[in-house]
Write a protein that holds these residues in place. Structure first.
Motif, PDB file in Angstrom:
ATOM      1  N   TYR A 163       4.107   5.325  -7.921  1.00 20.96           N
ATOM      2  CA  TYR A 163       4.103   6.261  -6.791  1.00 20.96           C
ATOM      3  C   TYR A 163       5.483   6.828  -6.499  1.00 20.96           C
ATOM      4  CZ  TYR A 163      -0.555   4.502  -6.128  1.00 20.96           C
ATOM      5  OH  TYR A 163      -1.867   4.173  -6.334  1.00 20.96           O
TER       6      TYR A 163
ATOM      7  N   ASN B  10     -10.683   3.713   2.012  1.00 19.93           N
ATOM      8  CA  ASN B  10      -9.545   4.279   2.708  1.00 19.93           C
ATOM      9  C   ASN B  10      -8.938   5.396   1.873  1.00 19.93           C
ATOM     10  OD1 ASN B  10      -6.760   4.614   3.703  1.00 19.93           O
ATOM     11  ND2 ASN B  10      -7.449   3.054   5.132  1.00 19.93           N
TER      12      ASN B  10
ATOM     13  N   LYS C 164      -0.276   7.693   1.423  1.00 19.42           N
ATOM     14  CA  LYS C 164      -0.308   9.026   0.813  1.00 19.42           C
ATOM     15  C   LYS C 164       0.198  10.119   1.742  1.00 19.42           C
ATOM     16  CE  LYS C 164      -4.335   7.800  -1.922  1.00 19.42           C
ATOM     17  NZ  LYS C 164      -5.752   8.076  -2.158  1.00 19.42           N
TER      18      LYS C 164
ATOM     19  N   ALA D 101       0.845  -1.191   0.000  1.00 18.00           N
ATOM     20  CA  ALA D 101       0.000   0.000   0.000  1.00 18.00           C
ATOM     21  C   ALA D 101       0.881   1.242   0.000  1.00 18.00           C
ATOM     22  CB  ALA D 101      -0.909  -0.001   1.228  1.00 18.00           C
ATOM     23  N   TRP D 102       0.503   2.212  -0.806  1.00 22.08           N
ATOM     24  CA  TRP D 102       1.176   3.501  -0.822  1.00 22.08           C
ATOM     25  C   TRP D 102       0.495   4.382   0.213  1.00 22.08           C
ATOM     26  CZ3 TRP D 102       5.481   5.695  -1.988  1.00 22.08           C
ATOM     27  CH2 TRP D 102       5.568   7.079  -2.084  1.00 22.08           C
TER      28      TRP D 102
ATOM     29  N   MET E  26      -2.185  -2.278  -3.708  1.00 19.21           N
ATOM     30  CA  MET E  26      -1.760  -2.974  -4.925  1.00 19.21           C
ATOM     31  C   MET E  26      -1.512  -4.436  -4.583  1.00 19.21           C
ATOM     32  SD  MET E  26       0.891  -0.015  -5.845  1.00 19.21           S
ATOM     33  CE  MET E  26       0.834   0.489  -4.132  1.00 19.21           C
TER      34      MET E  26
ATOM     35  N   GLY F 172       0.869  -1.771 -10.454  1.00 15.92           N
ATOM     36  CA  GLY F 172       1.418  -0.422 -10.342  1.00 15.92           C
ATOM     37  C   GLY F 172       2.909  -0.336 -10.588  1.00 15.92           C
TER      38      GLY F 172
ATOM     39  N   SER G  41      -0.930  -3.969 -14.561  1.00 18.23           N
ATOM     40  CA  SER G  41      -2.301  -3.729 -14.149  1.00 18.23           C
ATOM     41  C   SER G  41      -3.088  -5.031 -14.239  1.00 18.23           C
ATOM     42  CB  SER G  41      -2.920  -2.674 -15.066  1.00 18.23           C
ATOM     43  OG  SER G  41      -4.226  -2.343 -14.662  1.00 18.23           O
TER      44      SER G  41
ATOM     45  N   ASN H 154     -11.794  -0.448   0.833  1.00 16.47           N
ATOM     46  CA  ASN H 154     -12.312   0.247  -0.351  1.00 16.47           C
ATOM     47  C   ASN H 154     -12.528   1.730  -0.143  1.00 16.47           C
ATOM     48  OD1 ASN H 154     -12.446  -2.104  -1.960  1.00 16.47           O
ATOM     49  ND2 ASN H 154     -14.293  -2.709  -0.860  1.00 16.47           N
TER      50      ASN H 154
ATOM     51  N   ASP I 158      -3.340   3.588  -0.989  1.00 13.16           N
ATOM     52  CA  ASP I 158      -3.674   2.979  -2.275  1.00 13.16           C
ATOM     53  C   ASP I 158      -3.096   1.571  -2.254  1.00 13.16           C
ATOM     54  OD1 ASP I 158      -5.036   5.072  -3.438  1.00 13.16           O
ATOM     55  OD2 ASP I 158      -3.251   5.916  -4.387  1.00 13.16           O
TER      56      ASP I 158
END
Length: 129
Positions: A119, A36, A11, A8-9, A42, A58, A85, A34, A40
């Motif tokens: 990212y 959050n 942010k 997860a990125w 992946m 990603g 993707s 969903n 983000d």
């Protein structure tokens, strides 16, 4: 069976978190994946590049398009760059020249390599070699 993992990125902190178990969500206060707004997510594809690095959704990758129909049987290099993707039930690499099946790209290209992700390396997006 394919190993199910995520990353997860974050942010707010601008850093990647690797999620190797489902307890990570509880430990980090993520109730609804969903909705959050801070992360983000992946998914891991279950595949690795030439260096043994795990390929995630990603990731920006370089691949050689070995298309025997295009080259008439010759193995001329056609280096492409694209983003990993998930679409229509399959992992793909999206390039400016089209979409490539990720598994076939790995099988046909021993030089397939992750060069970054969307990212941490936004400058790589939509950049052709």
């Amino acid at each position: 069976m394919r190993e199910i993992k995520f990353r997860a990125w974050d942010k707010s902190r601008k850093e990647m978190e690797y999620i190797n178990n489902m307890y990570w969500f509880e430990e980090n206060g993520v109730d609804d994946i969903n909705n959050n707004v801070f992360l983000d997510f992946m998914q891991y594809t279950g595949l690795k590049d030439k260096n043994g690095k795990e390929i995630y959704e990603g990731d920006e990758v370089e691949l050689n398009d070995f298309d025997s129909l295009r080259t008439g049987g010759h193995t001329e290099d056609n280096i492409l760059q694209g983003e990993v993707s998930f679409s229509c039930g399959a992992w793909i690499v999206i390039t400016e020249r089209g979409h490539y099946d990720l598994y076939n790209a790995l099988v046909n290209d021993e030089e397939f390599e992750i060069i970054g992700n969307i990212y941490e390396n936004p400058e790589l997006i939509n950049q052709e070699k």
